[in-house]
Write an enzyme that holds these catalytic residues in place. Structure first.
Site, PDB file in Angstrom:
ATOM      1  N   ASN A 100     -10.334  52.752  27.060  1.00  0.00           N
ATOM      2  CA  ASN A 100     -10.191  52.498  25.629  1.00  0.00           C
ATOM      3  C   ASN A 100     -11.246  53.318  24.881  1.00  0.00           C
ATOM      4  OD1 ASN A 100     -10.252  51.503  23.025  1.00  0.00           O
ATOM      5  ND2 ASN A 100     -10.142  49.349  23.622  1.00  0.00           N
ATOM      6  N   HIS A 140      -2.441  52.681  20.549  1.00  0.00           N
ATOM      7  CA  HIS A 140      -3.856  52.616  20.913  1.00  0.00           C
ATOM      8  C   HIS A 140      -3.931  52.184  22.376  1.00  0.00           C
ATOM      9  CE1 HIS A 140      -7.976  51.641  21.220  1.00  0.00           C
ATOM     10  NE2 HIS A 140      -7.801  50.334  21.181  1.00  0.00           N
ATOM     11  N   CYS A 199     -10.907  50.242  16.554  1.00  0.00           N
ATOM     12  CA  CYS A 199      -9.822  50.879  17.323  1.00  0.00           C
ATOM     13  C   CYS A 199      -8.599  51.200  16.454  1.00  0.00           C
ATOM     14  CB  CYS A 199      -9.422  50.004  18.499  1.00  0.00           C
ATOM     15  SG  CYS A 199     -10.789  49.706  19.622  1.00  0.00           S
TER      16      CYS A 199
HETATM   17  N1  COA Z   1     -13.820  41.892  37.436  1.00  0.00           N
HETATM   18  C1  COA Z   1     -13.544  40.766  38.085  1.00  0.00           C
HETATM   19  N2  COA Z   1     -13.401  39.583  37.472  1.00  0.00           N
HETATM   20  C2  COA Z   1     -13.562  39.551  36.142  1.00  0.00           C
HETATM   21  C3  COA Z   1     -13.849  40.708  35.386  1.00  0.00           C
HETATM   22  C4  COA Z   1     -14.000  41.911  36.090  1.00  0.00           C
HETATM   23  N3  COA Z   1     -14.277  43.067  35.486  1.00  0.00           N
HETATM   24  N4  COA Z   1     -13.942  40.373  34.100  1.00  0.00           N
HETATM   25  C5  COA Z   1     -13.702  39.049  34.010  1.00  0.00           C
HETATM   26  N5  COA Z   1     -13.472  38.549  35.252  1.00  0.00           N
HETATM   27  C6  COA Z   1     -13.167  37.179  35.645  1.00  0.00           C
HETATM   28  C7  COA Z   1     -13.560  36.158  34.626  1.00  0.00           C
HETATM   29  O1  COA Z   1     -14.925  35.825  34.767  1.00  0.00           O
HETATM   30  C8  COA Z   1     -12.647  34.998  34.975  1.00  0.00           C
HETATM   31  O2  COA Z   1     -13.185  34.324  36.076  1.00  0.00           O
HETATM   32  P1  COA Z   1     -13.025  32.735  36.218  1.00  0.00           P
HETATM   33  O3  COA Z   1     -11.554  32.485  36.290  1.00  0.00           O
HETATM   34  O4  COA Z   1     -13.747  32.449  37.492  1.00  0.00           O
HETATM   35  O5  COA Z   1     -13.657  32.164  34.994  1.00  0.00           O
HETATM   36  C9  COA Z   1     -11.368  35.684  35.425  1.00  0.00           C
HETATM   37  O6  COA Z   1     -11.748  37.027  35.763  1.00  0.00           O
HETATM   38  C10 COA Z   1     -10.268  35.724  34.380  1.00  0.00           C
HETATM   39  O7  COA Z   1     -10.868  36.107  33.150  1.00  0.00           O
HETATM   40  P2  COA Z   1     -10.011  36.312  31.863  1.00  0.00           P
HETATM   41  O8  COA Z   1     -10.928  36.740  30.745  1.00  0.00           O
HETATM   42  O9  COA Z   1      -9.143  35.122  31.640  1.00  0.00           O
HETATM   43  O10 COA Z   1      -9.094  37.533  32.326  1.00  0.00           O
HETATM   44  P3  COA Z   1      -7.900  38.211  31.567  1.00  0.00           P
HETATM   45  O11 COA Z   1      -6.698  38.175  32.393  1.00  0.00           O
HETATM   46  O12 COA Z   1      -7.807  37.743  30.151  1.00  0.00           O
HETATM   47  O13 COA Z   1      -8.375  39.732  31.539  1.00  0.00           O
HETATM   48  C11 COA Z   1      -9.267  41.280  29.979  1.00  0.00           C
HETATM   49  C12 COA Z   1      -9.560  40.080  30.877  1.00  0.00           C
HETATM   50  C13 COA Z   1     -10.538  41.619  29.215  1.00  0.00           C
HETATM   51  C14 COA Z   1      -8.858  42.448  30.849  1.00  0.00           C
HETATM   52  C15 COA Z   1      -8.109  40.923  29.001  1.00  0.00           C
HETATM   53  O14 COA Z   1      -8.368  39.675  28.402  1.00  0.00           O
HETATM   54  C16 COA Z   1      -7.911  41.951  27.961  1.00  0.00           C
HETATM   55  O15 COA Z   1      -7.623  43.082  28.236  1.00  0.00           O
HETATM   56  N6  COA Z   1      -8.031  41.557  26.674  1.00  0.00           N
HETATM   57  C17 COA Z   1      -7.892  42.500  25.584  1.00  0.00           C
HETATM   58  C18 COA Z   1      -9.156  43.284  25.486  1.00  0.00           C
HETATM   59  C19 COA Z   1      -8.995  44.497  24.630  1.00  0.00           C
HETATM   60  O16 COA Z   1      -8.050  45.221  24.772  1.00  0.00           O
HETATM   61  N7  COA Z   1      -9.976  44.706  23.749  1.00  0.00           N
HETATM   62  C20 COA Z   1      -9.992  45.830  22.910  1.00  0.00           C
HETATM   63  C21 COA Z   1      -9.019  45.676  21.795  1.00  0.00           C
HETATM   64  S1  COA Z   1      -9.130  47.036  20.753  1.00  0.00           S
END
Ligand code: COA
Length: 314
Positions: free
Chosen positions: A271, A241, A112
């Site tokens: 993304n 980004h 990215c």
């Molecule tokens: N829909 C519903 N629930 C979901 C889900 C979805 N699509 N994806 C994950 N969950 C659940 C998880 O299983 C977890 O459940 P639990 O509490 O029962 O274990 C809960 O939601 C919270 O998960 P978590 O991973 O802590 O959520 P978060 O607030 O960190 O959000 C992302 C997840 C991926 C959106 C976030 O971490 C993020 O954006 N990270 C950066 C990713 C990124 O930008 N990557 C590319 C970089 S170039």
């Protein structure tokens, strides 16, 4: 006389097929509300029968047209991609042939952060006099490496391409660029193939990526502004980004930049990895928000990790 690498043309292209959050609700245990609140993404585009090169061609033609240059005027093509069409030849060489250019062409892989890495590379060629006109492209078909059964990653990514033509200029252009990599983070965000002939899919520790992205990108934005003797007040726009609205707004807050000065396209594009910055740039150039003379900050971080910034007088 110092030569500057100036962006003189932008272009972008999105495949036609839209997958909305509501579409994902039908195949994954997720909701539109969860995706919108956690990421800011509402829909993304995906290819049906197009390749990374196909998308790159459309974006490149538009950038060349805006620059009033022909493909034969190009001295170099750099294509940033995580999803090349083949292991070899480089997708950039297919692009070179199909748009009718005859210059050297190579792919660059920094996930990215690919576009900022490619733009910074183009800057070096122009500043040292090795090239006058360079096509820099970010093109991705992320849908091919997404595990569509994994709700934590399938909701994030999309396909698309963005391109810029960078040209030698005596007055202004890229003011500064800075790149970083730290491979110790590989397991935080990577494609899980063990062998070169396996494709694999994206695996991510979302929470960890989120924290590192906010920390590294805010440090980098501050460092970039300091190096240029600027503050965020001097920026006309940040073109980040487009990974996650919460990452972008946390970085903007740390550098005291109001969100009204941030170009956002992730609600419609998701993304698109190396394509996201040039896609967002082209949208804002063509709708008239970004104008000649504006100070723009590009910044991005990508898998396992590489991150970088480019500060531009447009
Ligand atoms: N829909 C519903 N629930 C979901 C889900 C979805 N699509 N994806 C994950 N969950 C659940 C998880 O299983 C977890 O459940 P639990 O509490 O029962 O274990 C809960 O939601 C919270 O998960 P978590 O991973 O802590 O959520 P978060 O607030 O960190 O959000 C992302 C997840 C991926 C959106 C976030 O971490 C993020 O954006 N990270 C950066 C990713 C990124 O930008 N990557 C590319 C970089 S170039």
């Amino acid at each position: 006389m110092k030569k500057f690498a100036r962006i003189i043309g932008t272009g972008s292209y999105l495949p036609k097929k839209v997958i909305s959050n509501f579409d994902l609700e039908k195949t994954l245990d997720t909701t539109n509300e969860w995706i919108t609140i956690r990421t800011g993404i509402k829909e993304r585009r995906v290819v049906t029968d197009q390749s990374t090169c196909d998308l790159a061609i459309e974006a490149s033609k538009k950038a060349l047209e805006m620059a009033s240059l022909k493909a034969t005027d190009l001295d170099l093509i750099i294509l940033a991609t995580t999803t090349p069409d083949k292991i070899f030849p480089a997708t950039a060489t297919m692009l070179q042939h199909r748009i009718g250019a005859s210059c050297p062409a190579f792919d660059l892989q920094a996930v990215c952060a690919g576009f900022v890495f490619a733009l910074s590379t183009a800057q070096q060629y122009i500043e040292n006099g090795s090239a006058n006109n360079i096509l820099v492209v970010g093109s991705e078909t992320m849908s091919k490496i997404v595990d569509w059964n994994d709700r934590s990653t399938a909701i994030l990514f999309g396909d698309g391409a963005g391109a810029v033509v960078v040209s030698s200029d005596n007055t202004t252009g890229i003011k500064h660029s800075k790149l970083y990599s730290d491979g110790s983070y590989m397991s935080s965000l990577h494609v899980n193939n063990d062998r070169i002939n396996e494709l694999g899919t994206i695996e991510m520790a979302g929470n960890e990526v989120y924290k590192i992205a906010v920390k590294r990108l805010s440090e980098l934005a501050e460092e970039t502004l300091n190096d240029c003797n600027m503050t965020s007040d001097d920026l006309t726009w940040m073109v980040p980004h487009q990974a996650n609205i919460r990452i972008i707004s946390a970085v903007a807050k740390r550098i005291n930049l109001p969100m009204s000065k941030v170009i956002l396209t992730l609600d419609k594009h998701g993304n698109t990895s190396a394509a996201s910055i040039p896609l967002a740039l082209d949208v804002a150039v063509r709708d008239g928000r970004i104008k000649k003379g504006d100070s723009l900050l590009f910044e991005g971080i990508g898998g396992g990790f590489s991150w970088g910034s480019v500060l531009v007088e447009y």
